[in-house]
Write a protein that holds these residues in place. Structure first.
Motif, short mmCIF file in Angstrom:
data_model
loop_
_atom_site.label_atom_id
_atom_site.label_comp_id
_atom_site.label_asym_id
_atom_site.label_seq_id
_atom_site.Cartn_x
_atom_site.Cartn_y
_atom_site.Cartn_z
N GLU A 36 156.47 23.86 -27.05
CA GLU A 36 156.06 25.66 -27.09
C GLU A 36 156.03 25.89 -25.31
N ILE A 37 155.22 25.20 -24.70
CA ILE A 37 154.99 25.63 -23.04
C ILE A 37 156.20 25.60 -22.77
N VAL A 38 156.80 24.71 -23.06
CA VAL A 38 158.52 24.19 -21.96
C VAL A 38 158.91 25.12 -22.26
N SER A 39 159.51 26.01 -23.96
CA SER A 39 159.87 27.07 -24.26
C SER A 39 159.34 28.69 -23.79
N GLU A 40 158.30 28.37 -23.33
CA GLU A 40 157.48 29.63 -23.29
C GLU A 40 158.16 30.27 -21.38
N ILE A 41 158.08 28.84 -21.14
CA ILE A 41 157.98 28.81 -19.45
C ILE A 41 159.66 29.02 -19.39
N VAL A 42 160.39 28.56 -20.34
CA VAL A 42 161.93 28.81 -19.72
C VAL A 42 162.41 30.49 -20.27
N GLU A 43 161.67 30.54 -21.47
CA GLU A 43 161.34 32.33 -21.64
C GLU A 43 161.47 32.62 -20.47
N MET A 44 160.20 32.62 -19.89
CA MET A 44 159.89 33.52 -18.48
C MET A 44 160.36 33.52 -17.34
N ALA A 45 161.08 32.41 -16.80
CA ALA A 45 161.92 31.81 -15.94
C ALA A 45 163.41 32.88 -15.68
N LEU A 46 164.18 33.13 -17.30
CA LEU A 46 165.29 32.96 -17.79
C LEU A 46 164.75 34.66 -17.97
N SER A 47 164.20 35.33 -17.74
CA SER A 47 163.39 36.39 -17.47
C SER A 47 163.44 37.25 -16.27
N ASP A 48 164.03 38.38 -15.92
CA ASP A 48 164.40 39.27 -15.04
C ASP A 48 162.85 39.36 -14.92
N GLY B 65 150.93 26.63 -13.35
CA GLY B 65 150.51 25.63 -12.90
C GLY B 65 151.62 25.29 -12.33
N LEU B 66 153.01 25.44 -12.24
CA LEU B 66 153.92 25.08 -12.00
C LEU B 66 154.88 25.99 -10.68
N GLY B 67 155.28 25.40 -9.57
CA GLY B 67 155.87 25.97 -8.85
C GLY B 67 157.57 26.54 -9.37
N PRO B 68 157.71 26.89 -8.15
CA PRO B 68 159.33 27.17 -8.40
C PRO B 68 159.87 26.11 -8.25
N ASP B 69 159.32 25.25 -8.19
CA ASP B 69 160.37 23.55 -7.37
C ASP B 69 160.62 23.30 -8.88
N LYS B 70 159.06 23.12 -9.69
CA LYS B 70 158.83 22.33 -10.68
C LYS B 70 159.81 23.15 -12.35
N VAL B 71 159.52 24.60 -12.14
CA VAL B 71 160.72 25.73 -12.49
C VAL B 71 161.42 25.08 -12.95
N GLN B 72 162.34 25.01 -11.79
CA GLN B 72 163.66 24.54 -11.58
C GLN B 72 163.96 23.07 -11.55
N ALA B 73 163.46 22.36 -11.62
CA ALA B 73 163.21 20.82 -12.65
C ALA B 73 163.44 21.16 -13.93
N MET B 74 162.44 22.07 -14.54
CA MET B 74 162.54 21.48 -15.69
C MET B 74 163.96 22.76 -16.12
N MET B 75 163.81 23.69 -16.23
CA MET B 75 165.05 24.59 -16.42
C MET B 75 166.91 23.62 -16.64
N ARG B 76 166.52 22.99 -15.17
CA ARG B 76 168.32 21.76 -15.28
C ARG B 76 167.84 21.35 -16.28
N GLN B 77 166.62 20.60 -16.71
CA GLN B 77 166.48 19.60 -17.61
C GLN B 77 166.90 19.93 -19.01
N THR B 78 166.36 21.58 -19.31
CA THR B 78 166.09 22.79 -20.65
C THR B 78 167.01 22.52 -20.94
N LEU B 79 167.81 23.44 -19.66
CA LEU B 79 169.55 24.17 -19.57
C LEU B 79 171.14 23.66 -20.17
#
Length: 70
Positions: A9-21, A33-47
């Motif tokens: 659920e947290i991963v889904s929330e982070i992905v939704e936030m990152a996709l939002s402009d 508590g995730l920086g841009p590098d961690k968010v990008q890595a999560m997005m790469r794994q999720t999308l």
């Protein structure tokens, strides 16, 4: 991302936030508590790869047009 095990659920929330402009990487860092590098890595794994590349292009394009963006 492998070092941190986040609730789906947290991963889904982070992905939704990152996709939002309207949500910056700083806001994601403040909430989760995730920086841009961690968010990008999560997005790469999720999308899917094409969706990830489109997201990165959009983030890059916005950052070139605005002083403060993600």
């Amino acid at each position: 991302m492998k070092s941190q095990h986040l609730d789906p659920e947290i991963v889904s929330e982070i992905v939704e936030m990152a996709l939002s402009d309207h949500v910056s990487f700083d806001q994601i860092r403040d909430l989760h508590g995730l920086g841009p590098d961690k968010v990008q890595a999560m997005m790469r794994q999720t999308l899917k790869s094409g969706s990830y590349r489109a997201w990165r292009r959009r983030v890059r394009a916005f950052s070139e047009r605005r002083e403060i963006y993600k």
